[in-house]
Design a protein around this motif. Structure first.
Motif, PDB file in Angstrom:
ATOM      1  N   UNK A 194      11.960  14.805   4.314  1.00  0.00           N
ATOM      2  CA  UNK A 194      10.694  14.374   4.910  1.00  0.00           C
ATOM      3  C   UNK A 194      10.962  13.401   6.056  1.00  0.00           C
ATOM      4  N   UNK A 195      10.156  13.519   7.090  1.00  0.00           N
ATOM      5  CA  UNK A 195      10.104  12.494   8.130  1.00  0.00           C
ATOM      6  C   UNK A 195       8.888  11.626   7.814  1.00  0.00           C
ATOM      7  N   UNK A 196       9.121  10.331   7.616  1.00  0.00           N
ATOM      8  CA  UNK A 196       8.060   9.430   7.162  1.00  0.00           C
ATOM      9  C   UNK A 196       7.688   8.459   8.276  1.00  0.00           C
ATOM     10  N   UNK A 197       6.416   8.396   8.557  1.00  0.00           N
ATOM     11  CA  UNK A 197       5.905   7.423   9.529  1.00  0.00           C
ATOM     12  C   UNK A 197       5.022   6.440   8.789  1.00  0.00           C
ATOM     13  N   UNK A 198       5.343   5.154   8.896  1.00  0.00           N
ATOM     14  CA  UNK A 198       4.581   4.136   8.152  1.00  0.00           C
ATOM     15  C   UNK A 198       4.429   2.888   9.006  1.00  0.00           C
ATOM     16  N   UNK A 199       3.458   2.089   8.628  1.00  0.00           N
ATOM     17  CA  UNK A 199       3.225   0.793   9.269  1.00  0.00           C
ATOM     18  C   UNK A 199       3.262  -0.282   8.193  1.00  0.00           C
ATOM     19  N   UNK A 200       4.013  -1.338   8.428  1.00  0.00           N
ATOM     20  CA  UNK A 200       4.085  -2.413   7.444  1.00  0.00           C
ATOM     21  C   UNK A 200       2.703  -3.030   7.225  1.00  0.00           C
ATOM     22  N   UNK A 216      -6.547  -1.291   5.317  1.00  0.00           N
ATOM     23  CA  UNK A 216      -6.606   0.163   5.112  1.00  0.00           C
ATOM     24  C   UNK A 216      -5.701   0.840   6.134  1.00  0.00           C
ATOM     25  N   UNK A 217      -4.706   1.567   5.633  1.00  0.00           N
ATOM     26  CA  UNK A 217      -3.741   2.223   6.528  1.00  0.00           C
ATOM     27  C   UNK A 217      -3.355   3.589   5.958  1.00  0.00           C
ATOM     28  N   UNK A 218      -2.424   4.254   6.625  1.00  0.00           N
ATOM     29  CA  UNK A 218      -1.985   5.580   6.179  1.00  0.00           C
ATOM     30  C   UNK A 218      -0.471   5.689   6.203  1.00  0.00           C
ATOM     31  N   UNK A 312       1.079 -23.315   1.294  1.00  0.00           N
ATOM     32  CA  UNK A 312       1.175 -22.620   2.580  1.00  0.00           C
ATOM     33  C   UNK A 312       2.614 -22.156   2.829  1.00  0.00           C
ATOM     34  N   UNK A 313       2.736 -21.048   3.464  1.00  0.00           N
ATOM     35  CA  UNK A 313       4.056 -20.496   3.774  1.00  0.00           C
ATOM     36  C   UNK A 313       3.937 -19.034   4.175  1.00  0.00           C
ATOM     37  N   UNK A 314       5.053 -18.440   4.515  1.00  0.00           N
ATOM     38  CA  UNK A 314       5.079 -17.031   4.882  1.00  0.00           C
ATOM     39  C   UNK A 314       5.548 -16.236   3.672  1.00  0.00           C
ATOM     40  N   UNK A 315       4.648 -15.493   3.069  1.00  0.00           N
ATOM     41  CA  UNK A 315       4.924 -14.733   1.854  1.00  0.00           C
ATOM     42  C   UNK A 315       5.259 -13.282   2.229  1.00  0.00           C
ATOM     43  N   UNK A 316       6.238 -12.715   1.531  1.00  0.00           N
ATOM     44  CA  UNK A 316       6.671 -11.365   1.881  1.00  0.00           C
ATOM     45  C   UNK A 316       7.144 -10.617   0.642  1.00  0.00           C
ATOM     46  N   UNK A 317       7.116  -9.315   0.732  1.00  0.00           N
ATOM     47  CA  UNK A 317       7.617  -8.430  -0.340  1.00  0.00           C
ATOM     48  C   UNK A 317       8.129  -7.158   0.320  1.00  0.00           C
ATOM     49  N   UNK A 318       8.874  -6.384  -0.420  1.00  0.00           N
ATOM     50  CA  UNK A 318       9.403  -5.097   0.048  1.00  0.00           C
ATOM     51  C   UNK A 318       9.135  -4.048  -1.013  1.00  0.00           C
ATOM     52  N   UNK A 319       8.490  -2.956  -0.619  1.00  0.00           N
ATOM     53  CA  UNK A 319       8.127  -1.890  -1.541  1.00  0.00           C
ATOM     54  C   UNK A 319       8.868  -0.616  -1.127  1.00  0.00           C
ATOM     55  N   UNK A 320       9.473   0.045  -2.118  1.00  0.00           N
ATOM     56  CA  UNK A 320      10.195   1.268  -1.842  1.00  0.00           C
ATOM     57  C   UNK A 320       9.270   2.487  -1.984  1.00  0.00           C
TER      58      UNK A 320
END
Length: 325
Positions: A194-200, A216-218, A312-320
């Motif tokens: 698959x070629x995957x196109x995503x936006x963070x 809301x995104x795709x 306060x701070x910059x919160x982040x996560x990574x989803x596979x």
């Protein structure tokens, strides 16, 4: 067999002899295999393969010298015109007489390996060790095909006629003449991809958790033609152990959020069982993969408002994101 020529001199008489052999023969070929290649690479990038034995074997003679009257003809034919897969899709490819694209071998057209120095470069006639003629292959870009094993059987017709021995005075002492037919199997295995196109996902900034706007995104997936698949999103790097909420992290602090199927917070998008999404569930172009056109999956992400606002701070996560066929 020995062929001899009597050379007469004023003082001496000398018998000059040189051996002449049946030097070439048609032998069983070695298959040409492209290996396993993803459907996307088959469509976008030329794949290469070769066989070291295309069915002609020759034992050389140090006294052999090709002239313009000599030839090593190969005629390649087939009933399919390319590699054929389980659904009838065809992958086209070109044959080459050496390992570059300079000398293409067209189907049903007699190709002379004695020209262009190819036989000489192979050392086919320059020694006493049997050598075979190789063939090189390159797929054509643009084949949008289903996954599976693709094969073709080529018919190879060889014909040769050349001077197999040169005497001391440059006279041909004998010719090796022959012909024969063999088959060559070519195969390539296409794998799903698959070629995957995503936006963070970016929730932006807010002073309290209730002020974060939903997103809301795709996700756009262009997967192998004819493929049925499911798409999963894992729980991220630091999910809540009970309840399964995803969490972003900053230092030792967390900000809980989640990703849902579609355009509302009704059903969480996960990585196992029914929490996954199937290709037939896409909002745009549902069904089997098309290979080129995208299937579009909508999702809805939000920060949970029933949690205490963290520092306060910059919160982040990574989803596979994973795709299973």
């Amino acid at each position: 067999m020995n062929a001899c020529k009597l050379a007469a001199g004023v003082v001496f008489s000398q018998l000059l002899c040189a051996p002449v052999y049946a030097l070439c023969s048609v032998v069983s070929t070695s298959p040409a295999a492209f290996g396993s290649v993803s459907s996307i690479l088959v469509r976008t990038t030329s794949q290469s393969s070769s066989t070291l034995n295309a069915g002609l074997s020759c034992t050389g003679s140090l006294l052999t010298l090709l002239s313009t009257n000599d030839h090593f003809y190969l005629t390649v034919t087939s009933t399919t015109g390319g590699l054929v897969g389980p659904t009838g899709d065809v992958i086209g490819y070109t044959l080459y007489a050496n390992n570059s694209s300079s000398y293409p071998v067209a189907r049903s057209v007699q190709y002379d390996f004695a020209r262009n120095g190819i036989i000489d470069a192979l050392g086919l006639l320059g020694g006493t060790t049997p050598r075979t003629v190789p063939l090189y292959l390159g797929t054509l870009i643009g084949s949008n095909v289903a996954a599976g094993v693709y094969t073709e059987t080529l018919s190879l017709a060889w014909s040769w006629n050349y001077c197999s021995g040169i005497g001391a005075l440059g006279i041909c002492l004998g010719r090796d003449i022959g012909s024969g037919n063999q088959t060559l199997t070519v195969n390539l295995t296409v794998t799903n991809d698959c070629a995957i196109t995503k936006t963070d996902i970016a929730f932006g900034s807010a002073p309290v958790v209730s002020a974060f706007s939903a997103v809301s995104q795709t996700l756009n997936l262009a997967c192998t033609k004819g493929s049925s698949y499911t798409v999963g999103l894992d729980d991220g790097k630091q999910p809540v152990s009970v309840g399964g909420r995803r969490r972003m992290i900053f230092g030792s602090n967390y900000l809980a959020y989640d990703i849902f199927k579609g355009t509302s917070a009704a059903v969480r998008w996960g990585s196992t069982g029914t929490a996954r999404r199937s290709s037939s569930d896409a909002e745009v172009n549902p069904g089997l993969g098309t290979g080129t056109g995208s299937q579009i999956f909508s999702y809805y992400a939000k920060v949970y408002t029933d949690q205490t606002t963290p520092p306060a701070g910059i919160y982040a996560d990574s989803v596979i994101l994973d795709v299973a066929f």
